[in-house]
Design an enzyme around this catalytic site. Structure first.
Site, PDB file in Angstrom:
ATOM      1  N   GLY A   9       0.834  -1.207   0.000  1.00  0.00           N
ATOM      2  CA  GLY A   9       0.000   0.000   0.000  1.00  0.00           C
ATOM      3  C   GLY A   9       0.870   1.258   0.000  1.00  0.00           C
ATOM      4  O   GLY A   9       2.101   1.176  -0.072  1.00  0.00           O
ATOM      5  N   ASP A  34      -3.860 -13.025   4.391  1.00  0.00           N
ATOM      6  CA  ASP A  34      -5.105 -12.286   4.630  1.00  0.00           C
ATOM      7  C   ASP A  34      -5.268 -11.979   6.122  1.00  0.00           C
ATOM      8  O   ASP A  34      -5.368 -12.898   6.942  1.00  0.00           O
ATOM      9  CB  ASP A  34      -6.266 -13.169   4.112  1.00  0.00           C
ATOM     10  CG  ASP A  34      -7.608 -12.483   4.232  1.00  0.00           C
ATOM     11  OD1 ASP A  34      -7.682 -11.372   4.785  1.00  0.00           O
ATOM     12  OD2 ASP A  34      -8.598 -13.097   3.766  1.00  0.00           O
ATOM     13  N   PHE A  44       1.904 -17.946   9.086  1.00  0.00           N
ATOM     14  CA  PHE A  44       3.056 -17.167   8.595  1.00  0.00           C
ATOM     15  C   PHE A  44       4.083 -16.973   9.712  1.00  0.00           C
ATOM     16  O   PHE A  44       5.288 -17.185   9.513  1.00  0.00           O
ATOM     17  CB  PHE A  44       2.593 -15.810   8.054  1.00  0.00           C
ATOM     18  CG  PHE A  44       3.725 -15.001   7.488  1.00  0.00           C
ATOM     19  CD1 PHE A  44       4.193 -15.234   6.205  1.00  0.00           C
ATOM     20  CD2 PHE A  44       4.353 -14.018   8.255  1.00  0.00           C
ATOM     21  CE1 PHE A  44       5.262 -14.503   5.688  1.00  0.00           C
ATOM     22  CE2 PHE A  44       5.418 -13.291   7.746  1.00  0.00           C
ATOM     23  CZ  PHE A  44       5.870 -13.533   6.456  1.00  0.00           C
ATOM     24  N   THR A  65      -9.492   1.452   2.886  1.00  0.00           N
ATOM     25  CA  THR A  65      -9.272   2.902   2.963  1.00  0.00           C
ATOM     26  C   THR A  65     -10.184   3.710   2.027  1.00  0.00           C
ATOM     27  O   THR A  65     -10.025   4.928   1.936  1.00  0.00           O
ATOM     28  CB  THR A  65      -7.786   3.234   2.652  1.00  0.00           C
ATOM     29  OG1 THR A  65      -7.424   2.626   1.412  1.00  0.00           O
ATOM     30  CG2 THR A  65      -6.857   2.738   3.732  1.00  0.00           C
ATOM     31  N   THR A 104      -7.042   7.049  12.017  1.00  0.00           N
ATOM     32  CA  THR A 104      -7.300   8.242  11.223  1.00  0.00           C
ATOM     33  C   THR A 104      -7.875   9.402  12.038  1.00  0.00           C
ATOM     34  O   THR A 104      -8.547   9.170  13.058  1.00  0.00           O
ATOM     35  CB  THR A 104      -8.298   7.879  10.088  1.00  0.00           C
ATOM     36  OG1 THR A 104      -8.761   9.071   9.468  1.00  0.00           O
ATOM     37  CG2 THR A 104      -9.517   7.129  10.608  1.00  0.00           C
ATOM     38  N   ASP A 105      -7.655  10.612  11.539  1.00  0.00           N
ATOM     39  CA  ASP A 105      -8.274  11.819  12.120  1.00  0.00           C
ATOM     40  C   ASP A 105      -9.801  11.752  12.010  1.00  0.00           C
ATOM     41  O   ASP A 105     -10.507  12.413  12.749  1.00  0.00           O
ATOM     42  CB  ASP A 105      -7.758  13.072  11.403  1.00  0.00           C
ATOM     43  CG  ASP A 105      -8.003  13.044   9.901  1.00  0.00           C
ATOM     44  OD1 ASP A 105      -7.933  11.955   9.306  1.00  0.00           O
ATOM     45  OD2 ASP A 105      -8.288  14.109   9.310  1.00  0.00           O
ATOM     46  N   TYR A 137     -16.529   3.957   7.329  1.00  0.00           N
ATOM     47  CA  TYR A 137     -15.063   3.882   7.403  1.00  0.00           C
ATOM     48  C   TYR A 137     -14.570   4.407   8.749  1.00  0.00           C
ATOM     49  O   TYR A 137     -13.807   3.733   9.450  1.00  0.00           O
ATOM     50  CB  TYR A 137     -14.426   4.683   6.259  1.00  0.00           C
ATOM     51  CG  TYR A 137     -12.925   4.899   6.422  1.00  0.00           C
ATOM     52  CD1 TYR A 137     -12.016   3.883   6.145  1.00  0.00           C
ATOM     53  CD2 TYR A 137     -12.421   6.124   6.874  1.00  0.00           C
ATOM     54  CE1 TYR A 137     -10.651   4.078   6.312  1.00  0.00           C
ATOM     55  CE2 TYR A 137     -11.064   6.332   7.039  1.00  0.00           C
ATOM     56  CZ  TYR A 137     -10.173   5.303   6.759  1.00  0.00           C
ATOM     57  OH  TYR A 137      -8.829   5.508   6.936  1.00  0.00           O
ATOM     58  N   LYS A 141     -12.646   2.393  11.793  1.00  0.00           N
ATOM     59  CA  LYS A 141     -11.286   2.692  12.273  1.00  0.00           C
ATOM     60  C   LYS A 141     -11.307   2.888  13.791  1.00  0.00           C
ATOM     61  O   LYS A 141     -10.418   2.432  14.492  1.00  0.00           O
ATOM     62  CB  LYS A 141     -10.709   3.935  11.570  1.00  0.00           C
ATOM     63  CG  LYS A 141     -10.423   3.759  10.087  1.00  0.00           C
ATOM     64  CD  LYS A 141      -9.438   2.644   9.769  1.00  0.00           C
ATOM     65  CE  LYS A 141      -8.020   2.963  10.148  1.00  0.00           C
ATOM     66  NZ  LYS A 141      -7.094   1.867   9.726  1.00  0.00           N
ATOM     67  N   TRP A 162      -4.865  12.881   6.046  1.00  0.00           N
ATOM     68  CA  TRP A 162      -4.629  13.456   4.718  1.00  0.00           C
ATOM     69  C   TRP A 162      -3.284  12.962   4.139  1.00  0.00           C
ATOM     70  O   TRP A 162      -2.454  13.754   3.702  1.00  0.00           O
ATOM     71  CB  TRP A 162      -4.641  14.997   4.793  1.00  0.00           C
ATOM     72  CG  TRP A 162      -5.931  15.615   5.222  1.00  0.00           C
ATOM     73  CD1 TRP A 162      -6.949  15.047   5.935  1.00  0.00           C
ATOM     74  CD2 TRP A 162      -6.357  16.973   4.962  1.00  0.00           C
ATOM     75  NE1 TRP A 162      -7.955  15.957   6.140  1.00  0.00           N
ATOM     76  CE2 TRP A 162      -7.622  17.141   5.560  1.00  0.00           C
ATOM     77  CE3 TRP A 162      -5.775  18.054   4.293  1.00  0.00           C
ATOM     78  CZ2 TRP A 162      -8.316  18.351   5.504  1.00  0.00           C
ATOM     79  CZ3 TRP A 162      -6.470  19.256   4.250  1.00  0.00           C
ATOM     80  CH2 TRP A 162      -7.726  19.392   4.846  1.00  0.00           C
TER      81      TRP A 162
HETATM   82  N1  LIG Z   1      -4.698   7.308   3.001  1.00  0.00           N
HETATM   83  C1  LIG Z   1      -5.034   8.232   3.892  1.00  0.00           C
HETATM   84  O1  LIG Z   1      -5.290   9.415   3.583  1.00  0.00           O
HETATM   85  C2  LIG Z   1      -5.077   7.859   5.354  1.00  0.00           C
HETATM   86  C3  LIG Z   1      -5.429   8.840   6.282  1.00  0.00           C
HETATM   87  C4  LIG Z   1      -5.466   8.494   7.638  1.00  0.00           C
HETATM   88  C5  LIG Z   1      -5.173   7.196   8.036  1.00  0.00           C
HETATM   89  N2  LIG Z   1      -4.853   6.265   7.106  1.00  0.00           N
HETATM   90  C6  LIG Z   1      -4.553   4.892   7.572  1.00  0.00           C
HETATM   91  O2  LIG Z   1      -3.212   4.570   7.244  1.00  0.00           O
HETATM   92  C7  LIG Z   1      -3.089   3.163   6.954  1.00  0.00           C
HETATM   93  C8  LIG Z   1      -2.391   2.975   5.608  1.00  0.00           C
HETATM   94  O3  LIG Z   1      -3.146   3.632   4.612  1.00  0.00           O
HETATM   95  P1  LIG Z   1      -2.753   3.557   3.071  1.00  0.00           P
HETATM   96  O4  LIG Z   1      -3.427   4.697   2.401  1.00  0.00           O
HETATM   97  O5  LIG Z   1      -1.282   3.344   2.923  1.00  0.00           O
HETATM   98  O6  LIG Z   1      -3.522   2.210   2.660  1.00  0.00           O
HETATM   99  P2  LIG Z   1      -3.573   1.494   1.220  1.00  0.00           P
HETATM  100  O7  LIG Z   1      -2.681   2.163   0.251  1.00  0.00           O
HETATM  101  O8  LIG Z   1      -5.016   1.325   0.882  1.00  0.00           O
HETATM  102  O9  LIG Z   1      -2.923   0.069   1.539  1.00  0.00           O
HETATM  103  C9  LIG Z   1      -3.612  -0.964   2.165  1.00  0.00           C
HETATM  104  C10 LIG Z   1      -2.974  -2.275   1.743  1.00  0.00           C
HETATM  105  O10 LIG Z   1      -3.663  -3.349   2.407  1.00  0.00           O
HETATM  106  C11 LIG Z   1      -3.851  -4.394   1.440  1.00  0.00           C
HETATM  107  N3  LIG Z   1      -4.941  -5.296   1.838  1.00  0.00           N
HETATM  108  C12 LIG Z   1      -6.256  -5.205   1.513  1.00  0.00           C
HETATM  109  N4  LIG Z   1      -6.922  -6.246   2.017  1.00  0.00           N
HETATM  110  C13 LIG Z   1      -6.038  -7.014   2.678  1.00  0.00           C
HETATM  111  C14 LIG Z   1      -6.132  -8.228   3.427  1.00  0.00           C
HETATM  112  N5  LIG Z   1      -7.313  -8.858   3.594  1.00  0.00           N
HETATM  113  N6  LIG Z   1      -5.006  -8.733   3.990  1.00  0.00           N
HETATM  114  C15 LIG Z   1      -3.821  -8.124   3.823  1.00  0.00           C
HETATM  115  N7  LIG Z   1      -3.656  -6.969   3.124  1.00  0.00           N
HETATM  116  C16 LIG Z   1      -4.751  -6.421   2.583  1.00  0.00           C
HETATM  117  C17 LIG Z   1      -4.193  -3.619   0.194  1.00  0.00           C
HETATM  118  O11 LIG Z   1      -4.164  -4.412  -0.969  1.00  0.00           O
HETATM  119  P3  LIG Z   1      -5.084  -3.975  -2.239  1.00  0.00           P
HETATM  120  O12 LIG Z   1      -4.532  -2.657  -2.707  1.00  0.00           O
HETATM  121  O13 LIG Z   1      -4.883  -5.073  -3.201  1.00  0.00           O
HETATM  122  O14 LIG Z   1      -6.478  -3.823  -1.737  1.00  0.00           O
HETATM  123  C18 LIG Z   1      -3.104  -2.542   0.226  1.00  0.00           C
HETATM  124  O15 LIG Z   1      -1.890  -3.009  -0.307  1.00  0.00           O
HETATM  125  C19 LIG Z   1      -4.526   2.619   7.002  1.00  0.00           C
HETATM  126  O16 LIG Z   1      -4.749   2.048   8.271  1.00  0.00           O
HETATM  127  C20 LIG Z   1      -5.398   3.845   6.851  1.00  0.00           C
HETATM  128  O17 LIG Z   1      -6.672   3.691   7.455  1.00  0.00           O
HETATM  129  C21 LIG Z   1      -4.791   6.570   5.774  1.00  0.00           C
END
Ligand SMILES: NC(=O)c1ccc[n+]([C@@H]2O[C@H](COP(=O)([O-])OP(=O)(O)OC[C@H]3O[C@@H](n4cnc5c(N)ncnc54)[C@H](OP(=O)(O)O)[C@@H]3O)[C@@H](O)[C@H]2O)c1
Length: 313
Positions: A9, A34, A44, A65, A104-105, A137, A141, A162
């Site tokens: 991700g 998973d 694992f 997300t 998240t915020d 969502y 969280k 963000w």
């Molecule tokens: N992005 C934001 O703006 C933001 C803001 C605040 C907090 N956060 C938090 O920060 C964290 C990281 O966010 P991110 O944006 O880097 O997330 P992301 O890019 O959506 O990455 C999530 C990863 O988890 C994988 N995944 C999905 N289902 C899975 C499963 N069952 N088992 C194992 N892996 C799985 C996804 O694969 P696929 O891509 O194939 O689905 C992806 O590689 C999250 O907890 C998010 O809630 C994000």
């Protein structure tokens, strides 16, 4: 060793690169293990043990997300954001490993704190403030945070906001694409928060692991040993999506990343209907992480500029 879950991700890729650069012993998994399957997670970890590797830290970047999509897919969202982290936390407890999880915020949806009588300003949220998530969502969280803390005492839950970076779709990359395609774009001007470069967050996580692993820091600056629980980390300062978009436009034009003009106009959330309401104000107070691991948190404008320069390379 560190087990990095969700290593493909946006944040997971940044962490993976940084762990490698700093020479840390780690292994990464994504969808192939998973997180909604306790058996797959345990198998694992047992496989690593059979090869003489002990998992000392688990860092979970996996999750659901897609904020709007979650409204129509609540079951999958909750399996990934509540059950998954709960499974990992339970395994971390069994393994005697420390666990870092991200939130998240958006757990703060409706501002219900004091407003300064003189300036009318709101105050950033503290870790201990009551949560008020809006939508599937955000609620998932918040419930994930609770499940993690219930399942292991050795958990660090890092709330961020963000997030943008090189390795996923995000606001900055979307803006750059739209600004190159269109002559005008409208961006909401009534939501306040703090942009965060995923690279800076990854760096803070490496420093946090180091601070826990090496509690006695003889060199200045002195620091406390970070204690388990919730932490806030975002870039410093706050802004609206509109001002963030304007800053992206100005910097990208200066750097030559955008080759044409585009007018960036403010609009209100009401002009931009979405399935779920975003918080009007979700700025996080970062005093705890700043004091406990003694990190300097970059200003959002500074990090945005560094990120755009990286894209230019
Ligand atoms: N992005 C934001 O703006 C933001 C803001 C605040 C907090 N956060 C938090 O920060 C964290 C990281 O966010 P991110 O944006 O880097 O997330 P992301 O890019 O959506 O990455 C999530 C990863 O988890 C994988 N995944 C999905 N289902 C899975 C499963 N069952 N088992 C194992 N892996 C799985 C996804 O694969 P696929 O891509 O194939 O689905 C992806 O590689 C999250 O907890 C998010 O809630 C994000």
């Amino acid at each position: 060793m560190i087990w990095l879950i969700g290593n493909k991700g946006m944040l997971g890729t940044e962490l993976s690169l940084l762990f490698a650069e700093r020479g840390l012993d780690f292994t990464g998994t994504d969808r192939e293990i998973d997180i909604t399957s306790p058996a797959a997670l345990e198998a694992f970890a047992n496989g690593k043990k059979a090869h003489g590797k002990r998992v000392c830290w688990i860092v979970n970047c996996a999750g659901y997300t897609a904020v709007d999509k979650a409204e129509d897919d609540a079951e999958t969202c909750r399996r990934l954001n509540v059950d998954g982290p709960g499974n990992i936390a339970a395994l971390a407890y069994k393994l005697g490993a420390r666990f870092i999880h991200f939130s998240t915020d958006y757990v703060f949806g409706t501002y219900n704190k004091p407003v300064s009588t003189s300036t009318g300003e709101k105050r950033p949220y503290l870790e201990a403030d009551d949560t008020s998530p809006i939508g599937v969502y955000a609620a998932s969280k918040r419930d994930g945070e609770v499940r993690v803390i219930e399942n292991t005492p050795d958990a660090y839950v890092i709330r961020t906001s963000w997030l943008y970076g090189k390795y996923g779709n995000n606001f900055v990359t979307t803006m750059l694409r739209l600004m190159q395609e269109r002559d005008t774009i409208s961006v909401v001007n009534d939501q306040r928060g703090s942009p965060t470069w995923a690279h800076d967050l990854a760096d803070a996580i490496v420093k946090m692991i180091d601070a826990v692993e090496h509690p006695i820091c003889l060199e200045p600056p002195p620091r406390n040993v970070p204690c388990f629980g919730i932490y806030h980390y975002t870039n410093d300062g706050d802004t609206t999506w509109f001002d963030f978009a304007r800053a992206i436009y100005q910097k990208a034009r200066e750097l030559g990343l955008l080759t044409k003009d585009c007018e960036v106009k403010p609009c209100s959330s009401a002009d931009y209907p979405s399935k779920v309401k975003r918080p009007d104000y979700s700025v996080l107070d970062k005093g705890r992480i700043r004091n406990e691991i003694r990190i300097l948190i970059p200003q959002w404008e500074e990090s945005l500029e560094k990120f755009l320069k990286e894209l230019k390379k």
